[in-house]
Design a protein around this motif. Structure first.
Motif, PDB file in Angstrom:
ATOM      1  N   ILE A 237      -3.021  37.901  74.212  1.00 32.32           N
ATOM      2  CA  ILE A 237      -4.301  37.656  73.768  1.00 32.32           C
ATOM      3  C   ILE A 237      -5.350  37.778  74.967  1.00 32.32           C
ATOM      4  O   ILE A 237      -5.283  36.995  75.670  1.00 32.32           O
ATOM      5  CB  ILE A 237      -4.447  36.575  72.731  1.00 32.32           C
ATOM      6  CG1 ILE A 237      -3.516  36.597  71.784  1.00 32.32           C
ATOM      7  CG2 ILE A 237      -6.057  36.606  72.255  1.00 32.32           C
ATOM      8  CD1 ILE A 237      -3.517  35.415  71.075  1.00 32.32           C
ATOM      9  N   VAL A 238      -6.029  38.915  75.267  1.00 29.14           N
ATOM     10  CA  VAL A 238      -7.050  38.758  76.208  1.00 29.14           C
ATOM     11  C   VAL A 238      -8.362  38.421  75.911  1.00 29.14           C
ATOM     12  O   VAL A 238      -8.808  39.026  74.770  1.00 29.14           O
ATOM     13  CB  VAL A 238      -6.696  40.309  77.027  1.00 29.14           C
ATOM     14  CG1 VAL A 238      -8.134  40.540  78.174  1.00 29.14           C
ATOM     15  CG2 VAL A 238      -5.543  40.699  77.192  1.00 29.14           C
ATOM     16  N   LEU A 239      -8.988  37.462  76.526  1.00 27.70           N
ATOM     17  CA  LEU A 239     -10.214  37.036  76.053  1.00 27.70           C
ATOM     18  C   LEU A 239     -11.202  37.644  77.124  1.00 27.70           C
ATOM     19  O   LEU A 239     -11.075  37.249  78.374  1.00 27.70           O
ATOM     20  CB  LEU A 239     -10.321  35.551  75.913  1.00 27.70           C
ATOM     21  CG  LEU A 239      -9.376  34.970  75.010  1.00 27.70           C
ATOM     22  CD1 LEU A 239      -9.577  33.397  74.972  1.00 27.70           C
ATOM     23  CD2 LEU A 239      -9.704  35.419  73.475  1.00 27.70           C
ATOM     24  N   SER A 240     -12.367  38.207  76.988  1.00 29.60           N
ATOM     25  CA  SER A 240     -13.447  38.863  77.776  1.00 29.60           C
ATOM     26  C   SER A 240     -14.690  38.602  76.957  1.00 29.60           C
ATOM     27  O   SER A 240     -15.071  37.898  76.098  1.00 29.60           O
ATOM     28  CB  SER A 240     -13.040  40.188  77.910  1.00 29.60           C
ATOM     29  OG  SER A 240     -13.680  40.692  78.902  1.00 29.60           O
ATOM     30  N   GLY A 241     -15.692  38.952  77.800  1.00 31.37           N
ATOM     31  CA  GLY A 241     -17.205  39.010  77.368  1.00 31.37           C
ATOM     32  C   GLY A 241     -17.777  37.680  78.127  1.00 31.37           C
ATOM     33  O   GLY A 241     -17.268  36.884  78.825  1.00 31.37           O
ATOM     34  N   GLY A 242     -19.178  37.701  78.019  1.00 23.93           N
ATOM     35  CA  GLY A 242     -19.942  36.749  78.770  1.00 23.93           C
ATOM     36  C   GLY A 242     -19.516  35.528  78.575  1.00 23.93           C
ATOM     37  O   GLY A 242     -19.743  34.453  79.617  1.00 23.93           O
ATOM     38  N   VAL A 243     -19.230  34.927  77.327  1.00 24.41           N
ATOM     39  CA  VAL A 243     -18.751  33.387  77.357  1.00 24.41           C
ATOM     40  C   VAL A 243     -17.875  33.240  78.014  1.00 24.41           C
ATOM     41  O   VAL A 243     -17.423  31.892  78.458  1.00 24.41           O
ATOM     42  CB  VAL A 243     -18.761  33.091  75.743  1.00 24.41           C
ATOM     43  CG1 VAL A 243     -18.144  31.752  75.357  1.00 24.41           C
ATOM     44  CG2 VAL A 243     -20.200  33.286  74.932  1.00 24.41           C
ATOM     45  N   MET A 244     -16.737  34.180  77.948  1.00 23.22           N
ATOM     46  CA  MET A 244     -15.474  33.846  78.661  1.00 23.22           C
ATOM     47  C   MET A 244     -15.742  33.821  80.273  1.00 23.22           C
ATOM     48  O   MET A 244     -14.503  33.658  80.941  1.00 23.22           O
ATOM     49  CB  MET A 244     -14.395  34.773  78.235  1.00 23.22           C
ATOM     50  CG  MET A 244     -14.179  34.621  76.854  1.00 23.22           C
ATOM     51  SD  MET A 244     -13.797  32.831  76.353  1.00 23.22           S
ATOM     52  CE  MET A 244     -12.576  32.386  77.313  1.00 23.22           C
ATOM     53  N   LEU A 245     -16.661  34.208  80.814  1.00 24.93           N
ATOM     54  CA  LEU A 245     -17.100  33.983  82.219  1.00 24.93           C
ATOM     55  C   LEU A 245     -16.894  32.381  82.676  1.00 24.93           C
ATOM     56  O   LEU A 245     -16.945  32.037  83.744  1.00 24.93           O
ATOM     57  CB  LEU A 245     -18.424  34.502  82.720  1.00 24.93           C
ATOM     58  CG  LEU A 245     -18.623  36.183  82.619  1.00 24.93           C
ATOM     59  CD1 LEU A 245     -19.857  36.565  82.755  1.00 24.93           C
ATOM     60  CD2 LEU A 245     -17.642  36.624  83.241  1.00 24.93           C
ATOM     61  N   ARG A 246     -17.088  31.445  81.642  1.00 20.96           N
ATOM     62  CA  ARG A 246     -16.944  30.242  81.805  1.00 20.96           C
ATOM     63  C   ARG A 246     -15.462  29.871  81.683  1.00 20.96           C
ATOM     64  O   ARG A 246     -14.724  29.618  80.897  1.00 20.96           O
ATOM     65  CB  ARG A 246     -17.556  29.315  80.639  1.00 20.96           C
ATOM     66  CG  ARG A 246     -17.332  27.832  80.635  1.00 20.96           C
ATOM     67  CD  ARG A 246     -17.921  27.094  81.464  1.00 20.96           C
ATOM     68  NE  ARG A 246     -19.480  27.264  81.580  1.00 20.96           N
ATOM     69  CZ  ARG A 246     -20.586  26.701  82.120  1.00 20.96           C
ATOM     70  NH1 ARG A 246     -20.083  25.601  82.627  1.00 20.96           N
ATOM     71  NH2 ARG A 246     -21.756  27.139  81.966  1.00 20.96           N
ATOM     72  N   ALA A 247     -14.827  29.913  83.063  1.00 18.39           N
ATOM     73  CA  ALA A 247     -13.296  29.946  83.190  1.00 18.39           C
ATOM     74  C   ALA A 247     -12.529  28.623  82.767  1.00 18.39           C
ATOM     75  O   ALA A 247     -11.515  28.529  82.177  1.00 18.39           O
ATOM     76  CB  ALA A 247     -13.020  29.868  84.724  1.00 18.39           C
ATOM     77  N   SER A 248     -13.530  27.566  82.597  1.00 13.91           N
ATOM     78  CA  SER A 248     -12.926  26.261  82.081  1.00 13.91           C
ATOM     79  C   SER A 248     -12.469  26.166  80.668  1.00 13.91           C
ATOM     80  O   SER A 248     -11.811  25.433  80.279  1.00 13.91           O
ATOM     81  CB  SER A 248     -13.902  25.163  82.439  1.00 13.91           C
ATOM     82  OG  SER A 248     -15.080  25.373  81.576  1.00 13.91           O
ATOM     83  N   LEU A 249     -13.090  27.282  80.144  1.00 15.16           N
ATOM     84  CA  LEU A 249     -12.637  27.487  78.530  1.00 15.16           C
ATOM     85  C   LEU A 249     -11.321  27.769  78.350  1.00 15.16           C
ATOM     86  O   LEU A 249     -10.446  27.407  77.226  1.00 15.16           O
ATOM     87  CB  LEU A 249     -13.586  28.583  78.045  1.00 15.16           C
ATOM     88  CG  LEU A 249     -14.905  28.125  77.511  1.00 15.16           C
ATOM     89  CD1 LEU A 249     -15.673  29.372  76.943  1.00 15.16           C
ATOM     90  CD2 LEU A 249     -15.005  27.091  76.473  1.00 15.16           C
ATOM     91  N   PHE A 250     -10.556  28.541  79.133  1.00 15.29           N
ATOM     92  CA  PHE A 250      -9.325  29.313  79.091  1.00 15.29           C
ATOM     93  C   PHE A 250      -8.168  27.824  78.835  1.00 15.29           C
ATOM     94  O   PHE A 250      -7.445  27.796  78.000  1.00 15.29           O
ATOM     95  CB  PHE A 250      -8.987  30.203  80.196  1.00 15.29           C
ATOM     96  CG  PHE A 250      -9.471  31.488  80.133  1.00 15.29           C
ATOM     97  CD1 PHE A 250      -8.613  32.180  79.233  1.00 15.29           C
ATOM     98  CD2 PHE A 250     -10.564  31.766  80.499  1.00 15.29           C
ATOM     99  CE1 PHE A 250      -9.131  33.618  78.923  1.00 15.29           C
ATOM    100  CE2 PHE A 250     -10.931  32.966  80.663  1.00 15.29           C
ATOM    101  CZ  PHE A 250     -10.569  33.982  79.689  1.00 15.29           C
ATOM    102  N   PRO A 251      -8.067  27.019  80.063  1.00 14.80           N
ATOM    103  CA  PRO A 251      -7.166  25.815  79.547  1.00 14.80           C
ATOM    104  C   PRO A 251      -7.377  24.941  78.206  1.00 14.80           C
ATOM    105  O   PRO A 251      -6.451  24.786  77.480  1.00 14.80           O
ATOM    106  CB  PRO A 251      -7.234  25.025  80.600  1.00 14.80           C
ATOM    107  CG  PRO A 251      -8.526  25.353  81.512  1.00 14.80           C
ATOM    108  CD  PRO A 251      -8.759  26.720  81.110  1.00 14.80           C
ATOM    109  N   ARG A 252      -8.534  24.814  77.756  1.00 11.39           N
ATOM    110  CA  ARG A 252      -8.984  24.249  76.473  1.00 11.39           C
ATOM    111  C   ARG A 252      -8.626  25.061  75.383  1.00 11.39           C
ATOM    112  O   ARG A 252      -7.947  24.276  74.285  1.00 11.39           O
ATOM    113  CB  ARG A 252     -10.584  23.935  76.405  1.00 11.39           C
ATOM    114  CG  ARG A 252     -11.277  23.025  77.597  1.00 11.39           C
ATOM    115  CD  ARG A 252     -12.664  22.723  77.293  1.00 11.39           C
ATOM    116  NE  ARG A 252     -13.148  22.134  78.482  1.00 11.39           N
ATOM    117  CZ  ARG A 252     -14.499  21.455  78.171  1.00 11.39           C
ATOM    118  NH1 ARG A 252     -15.051  21.689  76.946  1.00 11.39           N
ATOM    119  NH2 ARG A 252     -15.036  20.935  79.059  1.00 11.39           N
TER     120      ARG A 252
END
Length: 330
Positions: A237-252
């Protein structure tokens, strides 16, 4: 070496590009503001007319009609962007006498992400690509080809459980269905800005990582990931886009996805948040994911690629999966 051309149609910007030999080898590009179809597509055509190429890939925001047998093939259809409703994108751009392939701006990068896995020697059967920005869109590749089915995936409008205590009404919900908490309406950039009391989305980048809005975003995106895992079982599952530039979202998002699946899927990739680092990932192409996806369509146009039919079977005892499927495909 083949010369590939592409047009990526975004809600704020249209991008055109030329690549040699492979989609990642971009040698020229330009971008134009997304205004009216006539103005924007005319600028794309003028740029392309000054170049020679062997195939053209077109990927645009939707909903679109990707069915080649349809009278409205290549059109943008029921988009919230009123000026672009019923815009014939392929009709405007298919004027160069080269093979053309058309799809959504999320199916196309899903295809390029799938091909990248193949190039690494992996053997995936399903890859999901989600962009989270002004809207939330999801593309799917199953058995080597983008999924169309009835139309194409619109999982950004799937219904997901609300964050505990969340009474947010939703920001510009497209379905306008009472009680239907759409992923896009809950956590696209406009929704997050409104939740945070900001005047516009530009202020999101200045919010600290510990601002409560990011935990809300992680909840809704993890719910989307969990639904995708339960319904189509993607290996990536690849998450992209402007919101996902917030790298701290990935571990959450990984941690919450594992939590919500609650051990039901007995595979190592969702056994822990750490294990999910290989499943829920950013795009290696960064902000180029969309245009590389469109160039991948051009590459397929030369090779005669086709879309995959969407056939899902719900067996007895899978009532809950049926409800999830209805939410995903609504």
């Amino acid at each position: 070496m083949p010369v590939l051309a592409a047009v990526e149609g975004g809600g704020t910007t249209y991008v055109v590009a030329i690549a040699k030999d492979k989609p990642e080898n971009i040698i020229e590009r330009a971008s134009f503001p997304t205004t009216t179809p006539e103005e924007t597509l005319s600028k794309c055509k003028a740029w392309l007319r000054q170049r020679s190429f062997d195939a053209l890939g077109i990927a645009t925001f939707g909903p679109v009609d990707p069915r080649t047998s349809s009278k409205t093939y290549g059109h943008i259809t029921k988009t919230p962007k009123k000026l672009w409703r019923d815009a014939d994108v392929v009709g405007a751009l298919d004027i160069f006498g080269v093979p053309v392939k058309f799809d959504t701006d999320v199916n196309a990068p899903a295809l390029s992400e799938y091909r990248a896995m193949i190039d690494k020697g992996e053997d995936p059967s399903c890859v999901a690509y989600a962009t989270v920005g002004t809207g939330v869109g999801v593309g799917l590749v199953v058995n080597g080809a983008p999924v169309h089915g009835l139309l194409h995936p619109e999982a950004g409008h799937a219904c997901v459980p609300r964050y505990p205590g969340d009474d947010f009404a939703g920001h510009n919900p497209s379905l306008n269905c009472p009680g239907w908490a759409e992923v896009e309406a809950m956590c696209a950039s406009g929704a997050l800005a409104k939740r945070a009391g900001l005047n516009d989305t530009a202020g999101l980048k200045d919010l600290p990582d510990d601002h409560p809005v990011w935990d809300v975003a992680a909840h809704y995106l993890a719910a989307l990931c969990a639904n995708l895992i339960l319904v189509v079982s993607p290996e990536k599952i690849v998450l992209s886009g402007g919101v996902m530039l917030r790298a701290s979202l990935f571990p959450r998002i990984r941690a919450k996805t594992v939590q919500y699946l609650n051990g039901y899927i007995p595979v190592p990739a969702v056994a822990s948040a750490a294990a999910a680092e290989t499943l829920i990932v950013p795009s290696p192409h960064g902000n180029d994911a969309g245009i590389i996806g469109a160039l991948t369509l051009a590459q397929d146009a030369l090779g005669g690629g086709s879309s995959s039919p969407c056939r899902l079977s719900l067996m007895g005892g899978a009532f809950a999966a049926g409800a999830l499927l209805a939410a995903l495909l609504r």
